[in-house]
Design an enzyme around this catalytic site. Structure first.
Site, PDB file in Angstrom:
ATOM      1  N   ARG A  79       0.794  -1.213   0.000  1.00  0.00           N
ATOM      2  CA  ARG A  79       0.000   0.000   0.000  1.00  0.00           C
ATOM      3  C   ARG A  79       0.830   1.269   0.000  1.00  0.00           C
ATOM      4  NH1 ARG A  79      -2.957  -3.679   1.598  1.00  0.00           N
ATOM      5  NH2 ARG A  79      -1.142  -4.221   2.824  1.00  0.00           N
ATOM      6  N   THR A  80       1.794   1.372   0.913  1.00  0.00           N
ATOM      7  CA  THR A  80       2.475   2.659   1.049  1.00  0.00           C
ATOM      8  C   THR A  80       3.217   3.008  -0.236  1.00  0.00           C
ATOM      9  OG1 THR A  80       2.687   2.231   3.396  1.00  0.00           O
ATOM     10  CG2 THR A  80       4.015   4.009   2.530  1.00  0.00           C
ATOM     11  N   LYS A 109      25.105  -4.590  -2.573  1.00  0.00           N
ATOM     12  CA  LYS A 109      26.572  -4.623  -2.666  1.00  0.00           C
ATOM     13  C   LYS A 109      27.201  -3.981  -1.432  1.00  0.00           C
ATOM     14  CE  LYS A 109      26.379  -3.907  -7.681  1.00  0.00           C
ATOM     15  NZ  LYS A 109      26.631  -2.884  -8.707  1.00  0.00           N
ATOM     16  N   ARG A 130      11.447   3.735   3.272  1.00  0.00           N
ATOM     17  CA  ARG A 130      11.061   2.754   4.305  1.00  0.00           C
ATOM     18  C   ARG A 130      12.291   1.924   4.615  1.00  0.00           C
ATOM     19  NH1 ARG A 130       5.811  -0.920   4.393  1.00  0.00           N
ATOM     20  NH2 ARG A 130       5.038   1.106   5.081  1.00  0.00           N
ATOM     21  N   HIS A 158       5.489   6.061  11.550  1.00  0.00           N
ATOM     22  CA  HIS A 158       4.958   5.977  10.185  1.00  0.00           C
ATOM     23  C   HIS A 158       4.038   7.196  10.022  1.00  0.00           C
ATOM     24  CE1 HIS A 158       3.691   4.494   6.415  1.00  0.00           C
ATOM     25  NE2 HIS A 158       3.363   3.258   6.722  1.00  0.00           N
TER      26      HIS A 158
HETATM   27  N1  ASP Z   1       1.503  -1.249   6.727  1.00  0.00           N
HETATM   28  C1  ASP Z   1       1.724  -0.841   8.086  1.00  0.00           C
HETATM   29  C2  ASP Z   1       3.186  -0.562   8.336  1.00  0.00           C
HETATM   30  O1  ASP Z   1       3.974  -0.548   7.419  1.00  0.00           O
HETATM   31  C3  ASP Z   1       1.153  -1.795   9.069  1.00  0.00           C
HETATM   32  C4  ASP Z   1       1.738  -3.182   9.125  1.00  0.00           C
HETATM   33  O2  ASP Z   1       2.670  -3.501   8.397  1.00  0.00           O
HETATM   34  O3  ASP Z   1       1.237  -3.943   9.951  1.00  0.00           O
HETATM   35  O4  ASP Z   1       3.570  -0.325   9.454  1.00  0.00           O
END
Ligand code: ASP
Length: 331
Positions: A79-80, A109, A130, A158
């Site tokens: 999703r993100t 690497k 991320r 987040h």
């Molecule tokens: N998608 C959310 C996160 O990246 C929640 C999860 O992974 O549980 O933190």
């Protein structure tokens, strides 16, 4: 031989100039929810509303044409990453996606995070990161000359998820003040819980936390709530909170953060929201989840109009559109 006069590709005098970050918070990183006070939140929500109307009417626009986003994901995401990519593309910008393929990039690497971001900023105007380490987004931001947006730093924060969570509560229930928010699941490792709890401190809300003892909200965060004399309660049982909750925020047990997998096995099936449990909930309330779910909400709940978790996903794109426009100096 005489050099040949080549026709110019662009007329420099008529080329539009790129906006340079000038007015705050353009050009700033988004690292933590601590950066957001109520006036700024109100502004972002208003912009997200405008994005929604624009997407519904036209599908997209040219606001960020000529801008490039680098999406750098060292941890899995559906999703993100898709949400940021869709947000950028609906605003006419483009994306360098380094998401599922980080293992094929120079990171494998042994390239350091500072070097990777200093490379990506040569191509991109903004970096979404991320990373599994708490504090990694701050490290990246210290090195990058372009804005860095934290899309999850380990069990840390987040912030963009929390902003979209808040936007969802506002859209679904009309207001945030006065609500009772119950969070369920892995409150210790859940970065979305940490960010949302902090952001909710800007509002007049009561908070209920449901988890096993070993997955309680981190002590430091709980102490912040107690210091601020917030209406807070902890319990092990959803039954204690369901009848009064305006928002039931359900989270996954974060398997990847457990050092001891036997412990994960003990707690992984503790909570499941079912239609029976939903029968005890208010008629007007919402069930939310940052997703992915792995058994915490029964599929039979999906048909319940109070199940807002897929609507929440869409609202996330509008919020991220508003944020990208903001950090790129367009809002
Ligand atoms: N998608 C959310 C996160 O990246 C929640 C999860 O992974 O549980 O933190």
């Amino acid at each position: 031989m005489e050099p040949m006069e080549l026709p110019r590709l662009f007329d420099r005098d008529t080329l539009p100039t790129r906006p340079r970050p000038g007015t705050a918070p353009a050009g700033q990183d988004i690292l933590t929810v601590a950066q957001f006070g109520r006036p700024l939140l109100g502004h972002i929500f208003q912009r997200a509303d405008e994005m929604k109307v624009m997407v519904e009417r036209a599908g997209g626009c040219d606001l960020l044409r000529g801008h490039v986003l680098a999406c750098l994901f060292y941890e899995p995401s559906t999703r993100t990453s898709a949400s940021f990519i869709a947000a950028m593309e609906r605003l006419g910008g483009s994306v360098i996606p380094i998401t599922q393929g980080v293992q094929f990039s120079s990171v494998s690497k042994g390239e350091s995070l500072p070097d990777t971001v200093r490379t990506l900023e040569q191509y991109a105007d903004v970096i979404v990161l991320r990373h599994p380490d708490v504090g990694s987004a701050k490290v990246a931001a210290d090195y990058a000359a372009v804005p860095v947006i934290n899309a999850g730093d380990g069990a840390g924060e987040h912030p963009t998820q929390a902003l979209l969570d808040l936007f969802t509560i506002r859209e679904e229930l009309g207001a945030i003040d006065g609500r009772r928010v119950a969070m369920v699941g892995d409150l210790r490792h859940g970065r979305t819980v940490h960010s949302l709890t902090r952001l909710l401190l800007q509002y007049d809300v009561s908070l209920r936390f449901v988890s096993p003892d070993t997955l309680r909200l981190p002590m430091a965060l709980m102490n912040e709530l107690i210091d601020q004399k917030r209406d807070v309660r902890e319990t092990h049982d959803v039954a204690d909170v369901i009848a009064d909750a305006d928002v039931l925020y359900v989270t996954r047990i974060q398997k990847e953060r457990f050092a001891d997998l036997a412990h994960y096995e003990e707690v992984k099936d503790l909570y499941e929201i079912t239609p029976e449990i939903m029968r005890q909930a208010k008629e007007k309330m919402v069930v939310m989840h940052p997703l992915p779910r792995v058994g915490e909400i029964h599929y039979a709940v999906d048909a319940d109009p109070r199940a807002a978790y897929f609507r929440q996903v869409k609202k996330g794109m509008y919020v991220r559109m508003a944020l990208l426009a903001m950090v790129l100096g367009k809002a």
